[in-house]
Motif scaffolding. Sequence first.
Motif, PDB file in Angstrom:
ATOM      1  N   LEU A   1      25.462  38.551  50.296  1.00 13.34           N
ATOM      2  CA  LEU A   1      26.789  38.866  49.455  1.00 13.34           C
ATOM      3  C   LEU A   1      26.457  37.889  47.748  1.00 13.34           C
ATOM      4  CD1 LEU A   1      29.917  39.043  51.957  1.00 13.34           C
ATOM      5  CD2 LEU A   1      28.607  40.699  50.496  1.00 13.34           C
ATOM      6  N   PRO A   2      27.190  38.361  46.650  1.00  9.04           N
ATOM      7  CA  PRO A   2      27.380  37.914  45.999  1.00  9.04           C
ATOM      8  C   PRO A   2      27.990  36.434  45.667  1.00  9.04           C
ATOM      9  CG  PRO A   2      28.359  39.626  45.684  1.00  9.04           C
ATOM     10  CD  PRO A   2      27.379  40.101  46.113  1.00  9.04           C
ATOM     11  N   ALA A   3      28.063  35.563  45.177  1.00  9.50           N
ATOM     12  CA  ALA A   3      29.361  34.288  44.683  1.00  9.50           C
ATOM     13  C   ALA A   3      30.018  35.061  45.054  1.00  9.50           C
ATOM     14  CB  ALA A   3      29.042  33.555  43.925  1.00  9.50           C
ATOM     15  N   ALA A   4      31.380  34.386  45.110  1.00  7.15           N
ATOM     16  CA  ALA A   4      32.578  35.603  44.778  1.00  7.15           C
ATOM     17  C   ALA A   4      33.830  34.239  44.660  1.00  7.15           C
ATOM     18  CB  ALA A   4      33.261  36.450  45.550  1.00  7.15           C
ATOM     19  N   SER A   5      34.667  34.357  44.201  1.00  4.54           N
ATOM     20  CA  SER A   5      35.673  33.398  44.604  1.00  4.54           C
ATOM     21  C   SER A   5      36.440  33.343  45.349  1.00  4.54           C
ATOM     22  CB  SER A   5      37.075  33.722  42.923  1.00  4.54           C
ATOM     23  OG  SER A   5      37.574  34.939  43.662  1.00  4.54           O
ATOM     24  N   TRP A   6      37.503  32.668  46.316  1.00  7.70           N
ATOM     25  CA  TRP A   6      38.415  32.119  47.226  1.00  7.70           C
ATOM     26  C   TRP A   6      39.416  32.026  46.756  1.00  7.70           C
ATOM     27  CZ3 TRP A   6      38.104  33.427  52.001  1.00  7.70           C
ATOM     28  CH2 TRP A   6      37.149  33.632  52.789  1.00  7.70           C
TER      29      TRP A   6
ATOM     30  N   GLU B   1      33.983  43.274  45.043  1.00  9.10           N
ATOM     31  CA  GLU B   1      34.887  42.559  45.450  1.00  9.10           C
ATOM     32  C   GLU B   1      34.742  41.004  45.064  1.00  9.10           C
ATOM     33  OE1 GLU B   1      38.394  43.889  45.840  1.00  9.10           O
ATOM     34  OE2 GLU B   1      37.408  45.344  45.955  1.00  9.10           O
ATOM     35  N   GLU B   2      36.035  40.806  43.725  1.00 12.04           N
ATOM     36  CA  GLU B   2      35.548  39.495  43.619  1.00 12.04           C
ATOM     37  C   GLU B   2      36.819  38.342  44.215  1.00 12.04           C
ATOM     38  OE1 GLU B   2      37.131  39.391  39.074  1.00 12.04           O
ATOM     39  OE2 GLU B   2      36.704  41.638  39.156  1.00 12.04           O
ATOM     40  N   ASN B   3      37.465  38.889  45.288  1.00 15.22           N
ATOM     41  CA  ASN B   3      37.427  37.177  45.459  1.00 15.22           C
ATOM     42  C   ASN B   3      37.417  38.380  47.841  1.00 15.22           C
ATOM     43  OD1 ASN B   3      39.495  35.906  46.959  1.00 15.22           O
ATOM     44  ND2 ASN B   3      41.475  37.696  46.718  1.00 15.22           N
ATOM     45  N   HIS B   4      36.999  37.471  47.797  1.00 16.34           N
ATOM     46  CA  HIS B   4      36.727  37.682  49.221  1.00 16.34           C
ATOM     47  C   HIS B   4      37.168  37.455  50.583  1.00 16.34           C
ATOM     48  CE1 HIS B   4      31.846  38.000  48.598  1.00 16.34           C
ATOM     49  NE2 HIS B   4      32.793  38.556  47.906  1.00 16.34           N
ATOM     50  N   ALA B   5      38.604  36.892  50.129  1.00 10.59           N
ATOM     51  CA  ALA B   5      39.545  35.948  51.164  1.00 10.59           C
ATOM     52  C   ALA B   5      40.594  37.329  51.316  1.00 10.59           C
ATOM     53  CB  ALA B   5      40.111  35.212  49.940  1.00 10.59           C
ATOM     54  N   GLN B   6      39.663  37.859  51.779  1.00  4.86           N
ATOM     55  CA  GLN B   6      40.904  39.378  52.504  1.00  4.86           C
ATOM     56  C   GLN B   6      40.473  39.718  54.189  1.00  4.86           C
ATOM     57  OE1 GLN B   6      39.957  42.985  49.985  1.00  4.86           O
ATOM     58  NE2 GLN B   6      38.638  41.964  48.841  1.00  4.86           N
ATOM     59  N   TRP B   7      41.238  40.086  54.805  1.00  5.44           N
ATOM     60  CA  TRP B   7      41.486  41.310  56.179  1.00  5.44           C
ATOM     61  C   TRP B   7      40.830  41.850  55.392  1.00  5.44           C
ATOM     62  CZ3 TRP B   7      40.908  38.138  60.409  1.00  5.44           C
ATOM     63  CH2 TRP B   7      41.807  37.320  60.244  1.00  5.44           C
TER      64      TRP B   7
END
Length: 117
Positions: A91-96, A31-37
């Motif tokens: 985990l690879p770096a991802a956007s939040w 996933e590109e965005n890790h800000a998720q439940w």
Amino acid sequence: MKSTVRLIEGLHITAADKRNILEGIEYLRGEENHAQWLGRKGSAKRYCLTSDPERANRFHVLIGETYRTDTGGKRERQSKVTIETTGVEPLPAASWQIDQGDLFDGLDNNEAQGPIA
């Protein structure tokens, strides 16, 4: 090597929690965005994971759980734990899209929230 989760800080987590956290880490890898439940269908628990920038195999996990009171009211409890993994690639770096600190600030362990509308 077998993937394992070890609790570093926070309340007890079950074996099912550990399995769900490991699955969540693998899901977030793509996933590109890790800000998720993240959660499993039919489960009352949800997980939000952030990797620790100082330690590659350490994660902060916010666990949300929906439950019913004795009178039938719907409530939510949130707790945070810190875990360390072995046998898991970082985990690879991802956007939040939201600030990571906003997920954890002001939370007391096992704090019960008011009724959910």
